[in-house]
Enzyme design. Structure first.
Site, PDB file in Angstrom:
ATOM      1  CG  HIS A  84      52.281  53.792  10.033  1.00  0.00           C
ATOM      2  ND1 HIS A  84      51.181  54.964   9.272  1.00  0.00           N
ATOM      3  CD2 HIS A  84      50.922  53.611  10.490  1.00  0.00           C
ATOM      4  CE1 HIS A  84      50.111  54.276   9.286  1.00  0.00           C
ATOM      5  NE2 HIS A  84      49.497  53.528   9.894  1.00  0.00           N
ATOM      6  CG  ASP A 163      46.178  48.688   2.051  1.00  0.00           C
ATOM      7  OD1 ASP A 163      45.744  48.231   2.735  1.00  0.00           O
ATOM      8  OD2 ASP A 163      45.382  49.873   2.052  1.00  0.00           O
ATOM      9  NE  ARG A 170      41.492  44.389   6.618  1.00  0.00           N
ATOM     10  CZ  ARG A 170      42.661  45.698   6.994  1.00  0.00           C
ATOM     11  NH1 ARG A 170      43.439  45.761   6.126  1.00  0.00           N
ATOM     12  NH2 ARG A 170      42.846  45.726   7.944  1.00  0.00           N
ATOM     13  CB  SER A 185      47.095  47.275   5.107  1.00  0.00           C
ATOM     14  OG  SER A 185      46.137  48.546   5.214  1.00  0.00           O
ATOM     15  CE  LYS A 189      48.264  52.092   4.068  1.00  0.00           C
ATOM     16  NZ  LYS A 189      47.082  52.077   4.406  1.00  0.00           N
TER      17      LYS A 189
END
Ligand code: URA
Length: 437
Positions: A84, A163, A170, A185, A189
């Site tokens: 990621h 999320d 947010r 967050s 995932k």
């Protein structure tokens, strides 16, 4: 039974940590609509200011994961490992890395979201390939992970749905930039996706979400600790994002550069980050194949082609090209480029149409920026440094405006020193004292 106003006060006044039971109640009540968005927004603001303890963060992330389904990839014959990135300008590393690591024997389950703001999203980039589709059923996903061993697809609505709601809240309440909220967050995932191992690319610098290196390091440590707690072998690389990665910024332009990289013609900076991440991914997956050899032999490119075909795309079809191309950012003097600001270039690409301001906006597949020269290159006064691509000519003026600020490009009398792009590597052993603290 807890009441939400008391929990907001506890967090606002920082009197004590919330208990696991209180956090579990909060998520259940939010899902059941007995806690309202405005109450959750107040709590998020209190967390923004006062943070979460390691125990609170563990419980918070556990509830985010438990809000939806978790995929089980343990039946795959290949070890699974994902990556990621927190996002950067010209960051097309995933496009190269996912098929590259799969061609070395791993299963890479890359489930992604859409890009927002000045950094582009991987799905938006791939959608510039004719026919390619981002949505796959769980069965299609499992099949693709067996062969060709890689999938880059939209994360289904079932993964960490809490999320989705919290992130939207947010976004409109100025509470995105909180390290525990970002870490929970991202990690909820990735953990729900079922990967056994994960390498994080946490970008720092002008074009990054976390500009400040110390904060990027803190985010990296927090995410590595969360991964370890949830038995996902996790490592983070903090990498520089002061100047665009590679020479292309924008969806089809980046795919074109990624394909070149997979055939051995990638720019040095892009390959430096890609190979560093690939080596850590393979190590965590327990594989010893060489990523450089996978590119040189054509295996990585072959895996790319199969990955695109499995999702309906035609890897041989020409990519769409913009109707209008214009030079921009003329070198103010003769000399060596010492800096080219990633944020300015990212905003220009975004204004040309490559990115979206709101989730529901469409992106242009063809818009973007090509860097004709980058730090380390020699230029003559008046030489264009960038090439802007757009379908709509009215996009050029606002894009050019983003490049006007002093400091977008800096020129010196000598080439700048070469600084490694990987600033630091954080492993589970480095955060052992933070795990479960
Ligand atoms: N990306 C995410 O998925 N979540 C955040 O909070 C920030 C970036």
């Amino acid at each position: 039974m807890p009441d939400v106003v008391s929990l907001i006060r506890v967090k606002r006044d920082n009197t004590r940590p919330l208990t696991d039971a209180e956090i579990a109640w909060l998520f259940a009540a939010y899902a059941g609509q007995t806690v309202a968005d405005e109450q959750m927004a107040a709590l998020l603001m209190a967390i923004y200011f006062n943070g979460l303890t390691a125990g609170e963060l563990r419980a918070w992330t556990t509830e985010m994961i438990a809000s939806g389904e978790t995929l089980d990839l343990s039946h795959l014959s290949r070890p699974s490992v994902d990556k990621h990135s927190t996002g950067g300008v010209g960051d097309k590393v995933s496009l190269i890395l996912a098929p590259l690591v799969a061609s070395c024997g791993a299963a890479v389950p890359q489930l992604s979201g859409r890009g927002l703001g000045h950094t582009g999203g991987t799905l938006d980039k791939l959608e510039s390939i004719p026919g390619w589709r981002a949505s796959l059923s769980n069965e299609e996903l499992t099949r693709a992970l067996a062969d060709p061993g890689v999938v880059i697809a939209a994360a289904g609505a079932g993964l960490a749905p809490a999320d989705r709601r919290l992130y939207a809240l947010r976004d409109v309440t100025g509470t995105v930039e909180s390290i525990p909220l970002i870490a929970s967050s991202i990690m909820s995932k990735k953990i729900a996706e079922g990967t056994q191992a994960l390498v994080l690319d946490v970008k720092t610098g002008s074009g990054a979400f976390m500009r400040d290196q110390a904060r990027a390091g803190q985010l990296a440590r927090t995410m590595v600790a969360l991964g370890a707690e949830h038995h996902v072998r996790t490592r983070a690389l903090v990498t520089r994002m002061d100047t665009p990665l590679g020479r292309a910024v924008g969806n089809a332009l980046e795919v074109e550069e990624a394909v070149k990289a997979l055939t051995g013609e990638g720019p040095d900076d892009l390959m430096e980050v890609t190979f560093a991440l690939a080596e850590h991914m393979l190590e965590l997956a327990g594989l010893t194949a060489s990523p450089a050899e996978a590119i040189a032999s054509g295996r990585a490119f072959d895996t790319w082609q199969r990955m695109i075909r499995v999702q309906g795309g035609d890897p041989d079809a020409p990519l769409p090209a913009a109707r209008h191309v214009r030079h921009a950012l003329l070198a103010p003097e003769t000399g060596w480029i010492t800096g080219l600001d990633a944020l300015a270039v990212g905003i220009a690409a975004w204004r040309l149409g490559a990115g979206r301001a709101r989730k529901e906006d469409d992106v242009s597949h063809t818009a973007g920026v090509r860097c004709l020269a980058k730090p380390g290159d020699h230029v003559r006064r008046g030489q264009p440094i960038l090439e802007l691509h757009a379908d709509d000519e009215s996009r050029f003026a606002p894009a050019a405006e983003a490049l006007e600020a002093a400091g977008t490009v800096t020129i010196g009398s000598a080439p700048p020193p070469r600084t490694p792009l990987v600033v630091s590597v954080i492993s589970a052993a480095d955060v052992a004292d933070e795990v479960g603290a």
